[in-house]
Scaffold this motif. Structure first.
Motif, short mmCIF file in Angstrom:
data_model
loop_
_atom_site.label_atom_id
_atom_site.label_comp_id
_atom_site.label_asym_id
_atom_site.label_seq_id
_atom_site.Cartn_x
_atom_site.Cartn_y
_atom_site.Cartn_z
N SER A 123 0.83 -1.20 0.00
CA SER A 123 0.00 0.00 0.00
C SER A 123 0.87 1.25 0.00
O SER A 123 1.85 1.32 0.74
N LEU A 124 0.47 2.24 -0.80
CA LEU A 124 1.18 3.53 -0.85
C LEU A 124 0.16 4.66 -0.85
O LEU A 124 -0.89 4.54 -1.51
N GLY A 125 0.47 5.73 -0.16
CA GLY A 125 -0.44 6.88 -0.16
C GLY A 125 -1.43 6.81 0.99
O GLY A 125 -1.13 6.26 2.05
N ASN A 126 -2.61 7.35 0.74
CA ASN A 126 -3.58 7.45 1.83
C ASN A 126 -3.99 6.09 2.39
O ASN A 126 -3.96 5.07 1.70
N ASP A 127 -4.37 6.10 3.66
CA ASP A 127 -4.84 4.88 4.32
C ASP A 127 -6.13 4.39 3.65
O ASP A 127 -6.89 5.18 3.08
N CYS A 128 -6.37 3.10 3.79
CA CYS A 128 -7.68 2.58 3.39
C CYS A 128 -8.22 1.70 4.50
O CYS A 128 -7.50 1.26 5.39
N LEU A 129 -9.52 1.45 4.42
CA LEU A 129 -10.15 0.45 5.27
C LEU A 129 -10.27 -0.82 4.43
O LEU A 129 -11.01 -0.85 3.45
N PHE A 130 -9.49 -1.82 4.81
CA PHE A 130 -9.42 -3.07 4.07
C PHE A 130 -10.30 -4.09 4.78
O PHE A 130 -10.34 -4.13 6.01
N ARG A 131 -11.01 -4.89 4.02
CA ARG A 131 -11.89 -5.91 4.62
C ARG A 131 -11.48 -7.29 4.13
O ARG A 131 -11.22 -7.49 2.94
N VAL A 132 -11.40 -8.23 5.04
CA VAL A 132 -11.06 -9.60 4.63
C VAL A 132 -11.98 -10.58 5.35
O VAL A 132 -12.35 -10.37 6.51
N GLY A 133 -12.38 -11.62 4.62
CA GLY A 133 -13.23 -12.65 5.21
C GLY A 133 -12.66 -14.03 4.94
O GLY A 133 -11.45 -14.18 4.73
N GLY A 134 -13.53 -15.01 4.93
CA GLY A 134 -13.11 -16.38 4.63
C GLY A 134 -13.24 -16.67 3.15
O GLY A 134 -13.30 -15.75 2.32
N TYR A 178 -9.13 6.97 3.22
CA TYR A 178 -9.16 8.10 4.17
C TYR A 178 -8.31 9.24 3.60
O TYR A 178 -7.09 9.14 3.57
N PRO A 179 -8.97 10.33 3.14
CA PRO A 179 -8.23 11.44 2.53
C PRO A 179 -7.23 12.06 3.52
O PRO A 179 -7.43 12.00 4.74
N ASP A 180 -6.16 12.62 3.00
CA ASP A 180 -5.18 13.39 3.79
C ASP A 180 -4.55 12.61 4.93
O ASP A 180 -4.29 13.16 5.99
N THR A 181 -4.31 11.34 4.73
CA THR A 181 -3.66 10.56 5.78
C THR A 181 -2.20 10.23 5.46
O THR A 181 -1.51 9.64 6.28
N SER A 182 -1.75 10.60 4.26
CA SER A 182 -0.34 10.38 3.90
C SER A 182 0.14 11.51 3.01
O SER A 182 -0.60 11.97 2.14
N LEU A 219 2.53 11.14 0.83
CA LEU A 219 3.31 10.57 -0.28
C LEU A 219 2.80 10.99 -1.66
O LEU A 219 3.58 11.36 -2.53
N LEU A 220 1.48 10.90 -1.86
CA LEU A 220 0.93 11.22 -3.18
C LEU A 220 0.37 12.63 -3.17
O LEU A 220 -0.59 12.91 -2.47
N LYS A 221 0.98 13.48 -3.98
CA LYS A 221 0.59 14.89 -3.96
C LYS A 221 -0.88 15.07 -4.38
O LYS A 221 -1.58 15.96 -3.91
N GLN A 222 -1.34 14.20 -5.28
CA GLN A 222 -2.72 14.34 -5.76
C GLN A 222 -3.71 13.62 -4.86
O GLN A 222 -4.90 13.57 -5.14
#
Ligand code: SIN
Ligand code: FE2
Length: 208
Positions: free
Chosen positions: A139-150, A185-189, A191-194
Protein backbone atom coordinates in the motif's frame (compact mmCIF):
# COMPACT_ATOMS: atom_id res chain seq x y z
CA UNK A 1 12.50 -2.31 6.19
CA UNK A 2 10.51 -3.37 9.23
CA UNK A 3 10.31 -7.18 9.41
CA UNK A 4 7.67 -7.37 12.17
CA UNK A 5 4.69 -9.43 11.06
CA UNK A 6 1.15 -9.57 12.46
CA UNK A 7 -1.22 -12.46 11.82
CA UNK A 8 -4.65 -10.93 11.18
CA UNK A 9 -6.26 -14.35 10.80
CA UNK A 10 -5.04 -17.70 9.51
CA UNK A 11 -3.18 -17.02 6.26
CA UNK A 12 -3.59 -13.21 6.41
CA UNK A 13 -0.24 -11.63 7.28
CA UNK A 14 0.48 -7.94 7.70
CA UNK A 15 3.86 -6.21 7.86
CA UNK A 16 2.96 -2.70 9.10
CA UNK A 17 5.38 -0.03 7.84
CA UNK A 18 7.53 -2.58 6.01
CA UNK A 19 8.75 0.13 3.62
CA UNK A 20 9.99 3.37 5.18
CA UNK A 21 9.36 6.72 3.49
CA UNK A 22 12.51 6.71 1.30
CA UNK A 23 11.66 3.19 0.09
CA UNK A 24 8.05 4.26 -0.58
CA UNK A 25 9.40 7.17 -2.62
CA UNK A 26 11.64 4.84 -4.63
CA UNK A 27 8.68 2.57 -5.32
CA UNK A 28 6.60 5.52 -6.39
CA UNK A 29 9.37 6.65 -8.73
CA UNK A 30 9.47 3.18 -10.30
CA UNK A 31 5.69 3.23 -10.73
CA UNK A 32 5.78 6.69 -12.31
CA UNK A 33 8.37 5.59 -14.83
CA UNK A 34 6.40 2.41 -15.64
CA UNK A 35 3.14 4.27 -16.14
CA UNK A 36 4.75 6.51 -18.77
CA UNK A 37 4.67 3.60 -21.22
CA UNK A 38 1.77 1.73 -19.58
CA UNK A 39 -0.73 4.42 -18.53
CA UNK A 40 -3.55 3.79 -16.08
CA UNK A 41 -6.77 2.67 -17.77
CA UNK A 42 -10.33 2.32 -16.49
CA UNK A 43 -11.31 -1.33 -16.12
CA UNK A 44 -14.88 -2.40 -16.91
CA UNK A 45 -16.90 -5.18 -15.34
CA UNK A 46 -17.62 -8.33 -17.34
CA UNK A 47 -21.07 -8.46 -19.03
CA UNK A 48 -22.38 -5.11 -17.70
CA UNK A 49 -19.43 -3.01 -18.86
CA UNK A 50 -19.82 -0.90 -15.71
CA UNK A 51 -16.66 1.10 -14.98
CA UNK A 52 -14.76 0.23 -11.83
CA UNK A 53 -13.86 3.19 -9.60
CA UNK A 54 -10.16 2.28 -9.52
CA UNK A 55 -7.85 2.86 -12.44
CA UNK A 56 -5.21 0.26 -13.15
CA UNK A 57 -2.18 -0.86 -15.07
CA UNK A 58 0.32 -3.71 -14.70
CA UNK A 59 3.99 -4.59 -14.71
CA UNK A 60 5.37 -8.02 -15.55
CA UNK A 61 5.02 -10.65 -18.26
CA UNK A 62 1.29 -10.97 -17.56
CA UNK A 63 -1.17 -8.30 -16.50
CA UNK A 64 -4.67 -8.62 -15.07
CA UNK A 65 -7.34 -6.89 -17.15
CA UNK A 66 -11.12 -6.89 -17.38
CA UNK A 67 -13.63 -5.59 -19.89
CA UNK A 68 -17.24 -6.10 -20.90
CA UNK A 69 -16.58 -8.48 -23.80
CA UNK A 70 -13.93 -10.82 -22.45
CA UNK A 71 -14.15 -10.50 -18.66
CA UNK A 72 -11.40 -11.11 -16.11
CA UNK A 73 -8.13 -12.47 -17.50
CA UNK A 74 -4.38 -12.16 -17.73
CA UNK A 75 -2.73 -10.97 -20.91
CA UNK A 76 0.75 -9.99 -22.05
CA UNK A 77 -0.27 -6.65 -23.59
CA UNK A 78 -1.64 -3.36 -22.32
CA UNK A 79 -5.27 -3.26 -23.53
CA UNK A 80 -5.05 0.31 -24.85
CA UNK A 81 -1.50 0.62 -26.20
CA UNK A 82 -1.16 -3.02 -27.29
CA UNK A 83 2.42 -2.95 -25.94
CA UNK A 84 3.97 -5.45 -23.49
CA UNK A 85 3.81 -4.36 -19.84
CA UNK A 86 6.95 -2.81 -18.28
CA UNK A 87 9.13 -5.02 -16.09
CA UNK A 88 8.33 -5.49 -12.42
CA UNK A 89 10.60 -3.10 -10.44
CA UNK A 90 13.52 -4.79 -8.63
CA UNK A 91 12.33 -3.56 -5.24
CA UNK A 92 9.18 -5.63 -5.71
CA UNK A 93 11.00 -8.70 -7.05
CA UNK A 94 13.20 -8.51 -3.95
CA UNK A 95 10.16 -8.17 -1.71
CA UNK A 96 8.71 -11.32 -3.26
CA UNK A 97 11.93 -13.29 -2.80
CA UNK A 98 12.17 -12.10 0.81
CA UNK A 99 8.58 -12.90 1.84
CA UNK A 100 6.74 -15.14 -0.60
CA UNK A 101 8.36 -18.50 0.17
CA UNK A 102 7.66 -19.61 -3.40
CA UNK A 103 10.32 -20.94 -5.80
CA UNK A 104 9.35 -18.82 -8.83
CA UNK A 105 9.15 -15.05 -9.30
CA UNK A 106 5.87 -13.17 -9.66
CA UNK A 107 4.60 -12.75 -13.23
CA UNK A 108 2.11 -9.98 -12.56
CA UNK A 109 2.17 -6.76 -10.62
CA UNK A 110 -1.25 -5.15 -10.72
CA UNK A 111 -1.13 -1.42 -10.03
CA UNK A 112 -4.42 -0.04 -8.71
CA UNK A 113 -4.92 3.69 -8.25
CA UNK A 114 -7.77 4.73 -5.95
CA UNK A 115 -8.79 8.36 -5.87
CA UNK A 116 -10.16 9.36 -2.49
CA UNK A 117 -13.69 8.28 -3.51
CA UNK A 118 -12.77 4.91 -5.03
CA UNK A 119 -13.34 1.52 -3.45
CA UNK A 120 -13.29 -2.14 -4.39
CA UNK A 121 -16.03 -4.66 -3.66
CA UNK A 122 -15.42 -7.98 -1.92
CA UNK A 123 -13.91 -10.50 -4.33
CA UNK A 124 -11.53 -13.44 -4.54
CA UNK A 125 -8.28 -13.41 -6.55
CA UNK A 126 -8.91 -16.56 -8.56
CA UNK A 127 -7.95 -15.91 -12.15
CA UNK A 128 -4.54 -17.52 -11.71
CA UNK A 129 -3.79 -21.03 -12.97
CA UNK A 130 -2.60 -22.14 -9.54
CA UNK A 131 -3.13 -20.99 -5.95
CA UNK A 132 0.10 -22.33 -4.43
CA UNK A 133 1.83 -18.96 -4.58
CA UNK A 134 0.69 -16.25 -2.19
CA UNK A 135 -0.79 -12.88 -3.13
CA UNK A 136 1.53 -10.16 -1.87
CA UNK A 137 0.52 -6.51 -1.85
CA UNK A 138 1.96 -3.11 -0.99
CA UNK A 139 0.00 0.00 0.00
CA UNK A 140 1.18 3.53 -0.85
CA UNK A 141 -0.44 6.88 -0.16
CA UNK A 142 -3.58 7.45 1.83
CA UNK A 143 -4.84 4.88 4.32
CA UNK A 144 -7.68 2.58 3.39
CA UNK A 145 -10.15 0.45 5.27
CA UNK A 146 -9.42 -3.07 4.07
CA UNK A 147 -11.89 -5.91 4.62
CA UNK A 148 -11.06 -9.60 4.63
CA UNK A 149 -13.23 -12.65 5.21
CA UNK A 150 -13.11 -16.38 4.63
CA UNK A 151 -13.34 -18.31 1.40
CA UNK A 152 -17.12 -18.24 1.07
CA UNK A 153 -19.15 -15.18 0.19
CA UNK A 154 -21.33 -13.95 3.03
CA UNK A 155 -19.02 -15.26 5.76
CA UNK A 156 -17.82 -13.20 8.69
CA UNK A 157 -15.35 -10.46 7.74
CA UNK A 158 -13.01 -8.18 9.62
CA UNK A 159 -11.72 -4.73 8.71
CA UNK A 160 -8.49 -2.95 9.44
CA UNK A 161 -6.52 0.00 8.13
CA UNK A 162 -3.76 -0.39 5.58
CA UNK A 163 -1.25 2.45 5.61
CA UNK A 164 1.46 3.66 3.27
CA UNK A 165 4.39 1.23 3.33
CA UNK A 166 2.37 -1.70 4.68
CA UNK A 167 2.78 -5.10 3.07
CA UNK A 168 0.05 -7.71 3.21
CA UNK A 169 -0.08 -11.36 2.19
CA UNK A 170 -2.91 -13.77 1.51
CA UNK A 171 -1.52 -17.27 1.73
CA UNK A 172 -2.41 -20.89 2.50
CA UNK A 173 -5.98 -21.07 3.89
CA UNK A 174 -6.51 -17.38 3.04
CA UNK A 175 -5.18 -17.49 -0.52
CA UNK A 176 -8.76 -17.47 -1.81
CA UNK A 177 -10.17 -15.27 0.96
CA UNK A 178 -12.75 -12.64 0.01
CA UNK A 179 -11.30 -9.15 0.35
CA UNK A 180 -12.00 -5.59 -0.69
CA UNK A 181 -11.45 -1.92 0.05
CA UNK A 182 -14.36 -0.17 1.77
CA UNK A 183 -12.98 3.35 1.69
CA UNK A 184 -9.96 5.61 1.40
CA UNK A 185 -9.16 8.10 4.17
CA UNK A 186 -8.23 11.44 2.53
CA UNK A 187 -5.18 13.39 3.79
CA UNK A 188 -3.66 10.56 5.78
CA UNK A 189 -0.34 10.38 3.90
CA UNK A 190 1.94 13.01 2.33
CA UNK A 191 3.31 10.57 -0.28
CA UNK A 192 0.93 11.22 -3.18
CA UNK A 193 0.59 14.89 -3.96
CA UNK A 194 -2.72 14.34 -5.76
CA UNK A 195 -4.11 12.28 -2.86
CA UNK A 196 -5.56 8.81 -3.20
CA UNK A 197 -3.92 5.44 -2.75
CA UNK A 198 -1.85 3.05 -4.84
CA UNK A 199 -1.96 -0.69 -4.27
CA UNK A 200 0.58 -3.01 -5.88
CA UNK A 201 -0.40 -6.67 -6.02
CA UNK A 202 2.18 -9.31 -6.90
CA UNK A 203 0.98 -12.66 -8.18
CA UNK A 204 2.31 -15.81 -9.77
CA UNK A 205 -0.12 -16.74 -12.55
CA UNK A 206 1.24 -20.01 -13.97
CA UNK A 207 2.63 -22.98 -12.06
CA UNK A 208 6.09 -22.24 -13.48
C1 SIN B 1 -7.20 -5.90 -4.93
O1 SIN B 1 -7.71 -6.77 -4.26
O2 SIN B 1 -7.04 -5.98 -6.17
C2 SIN B 1 -6.70 -4.63 -4.29
C3 SIN B 1 -6.54 -4.71 -2.83
C4 SIN B 1 -6.06 -3.41 -2.26
O3 SIN B 1 -6.25 -2.36 -2.88
O4 SIN B 1 -5.50 -3.40 -1.16
FE1 FE2 C 1 -7.89 -8.74 -4.94
Amino acid sequence: MNPTVEIIRDGVKLWPGYFDLPAQQSLLQAIRSGTESAPLFTPKMPRTGKEMSVRMTNFGSLGWVTDKENGYRYQAMHPVSGEPWPEIPDLLLNLWSDLADYPHPPEACLVNYYDDAAKMGLHQDRDEEQFEAPVLSVSLGNDCLFRVGGTSRGGKTQSFRLRSGDVMMLTNEARLAFHGVDRIYPDTSPLLKQGGRVNLTLRRVTAG
